[in-house]
Scaffold this active site. Structure first.
Site, PDB file in Angstrom:
ATOM      1  N   ARG A 118       0.822  -1.216   0.000  1.00  0.00           N
ATOM      2  CA  ARG A 118       0.000   0.000   0.000  1.00  0.00           C
ATOM      3  C   ARG A 118       0.856   1.267   0.000  1.00  0.00           C
ATOM      4  NH1 ARG A 118      -2.856  -0.128   4.885  1.00  0.00           N
ATOM      5  NH2 ARG A 118      -3.859   1.786   4.196  1.00  0.00           N
ATOM      6  N   ASN A 119       2.158   1.133   0.187  1.00  0.00           N
ATOM      7  CA  ASN A 119       3.035   2.301   0.132  1.00  0.00           C
ATOM      8  C   ASN A 119       3.173   2.710  -1.331  1.00  0.00           C
ATOM      9  OD1 ASN A 119       5.589   3.905  -0.009  1.00  0.00           O
ATOM     10  ND2 ASN A 119       5.586   3.482   2.185  1.00  0.00           N
ATOM     11  N   ALA A 120       3.089   3.988  -1.593  1.00  0.00           N
ATOM     12  CA  ALA A 120       3.097   4.494  -2.973  1.00  0.00           C
ATOM     13  C   ALA A 120       4.501   4.723  -3.536  1.00  0.00           C
ATOM     14  CB  ALA A 120       2.300   5.799  -3.042  1.00  0.00           C
ATOM     15  N   PHE A 121       5.548   4.409  -2.771  1.00  0.00           N
ATOM     16  CA  PHE A 121       6.896   4.712  -3.257  1.00  0.00           C
ATOM     17  C   PHE A 121       7.189   4.075  -4.611  1.00  0.00           C
ATOM     18  CE2 PHE A 121      11.358   3.960  -3.961  1.00  0.00           C
ATOM     19  CZ  PHE A 121      11.868   5.246  -3.837  1.00  0.00           C
ATOM     20  N   THR A 174       5.027   8.782   1.071  1.00  0.00           N
ATOM     21  CA  THR A 174       4.391   7.744   0.255  1.00  0.00           C
ATOM     22  C   THR A 174       3.687   6.703   1.117  1.00  0.00           C
ATOM     23  OG1 THR A 174       6.430   6.430   0.182  1.00  0.00           O
ATOM     24  CG2 THR A 174       6.051   8.017  -1.626  1.00  0.00           C
TER      25      THR A 174
END
Length: 166
Positions: A41-44, A143
């Site tokens: 779920r981290n957008a990095f 992120t």
């Protein structure tokens, strides 16, 4: 009983690095699998993939290679700490040590831009590390899925910052 002392990761960096993305400290999920930004779920990785033209779902080593090929390094501000869970707010401020940035910048002098992945990374660096002359610092939206901002909004901010480095 105290929480265990957690150890972060070494930097992902090579002699071509010009940009450094700094997080605060790896999440529990990242520590478990020994990969930066492992929480799906981290957008990095979606943001980095969009900015630098690689598949965010590629194998981890391929993503790191893609970043390095674009002069990007990855690291965290905190080298070790005690923390329960993954939240930055849970890092024990009395039980942490920062990474050796003086050494990093001495070894990799082409790094002239540092982008903090979120407010906590910026705050920790400014409080515990020393700014290096000739290096420009900028905070970007985190992120992390805990930073409840739309992906497109985060991507626009990251894109503008990276474009200004070109």
């Amino acid at each position: 009983m105290s929480t265990p002392l957690l150890q972060g990761f070494p930097p992902v960096v090579d002699d071509h690095a010009r940009l450094l993305f700094l997080g605060s400290f790896p999440s529990t999920q990242s520590l478990t699998v020994r990969q930066y930004y492992a929480n799906p779920r981290n957008a990095f990785w979606p943001i980095a993939g969009e900015l630098f033209g690689f598949c965010p779902d590629a194998p981890y080593d391929a993503r790191l290679s893609a970043l390095r090929s674009h002069g990007v390094a990855l690291w965290d501000v905190v080298r070790e700490c005690r923390r329960v869970g993954s939240a930055d707010a849970r890092i024990d401020p009395n039980e942490l040590a920062v990474n050796d940035f003086q050494r990093l910048f001495a070894e990799f002098p082409r790094i002239t831009r540092v982008y903090f992945n979120g407010a906590k990374a910026a705050e920790l660096y400014r409080r515990l590390a020393h700014a290096v002359e000739g290096v420009r610092y900028e905070r970007l939206p985190s992120t992390s899925p805990a930073h409840a901002v739309r992906l497109e909004t985060k991507l626009q901010a990251w894109r503008a910052a990276i474009a200004s480095a070109a």
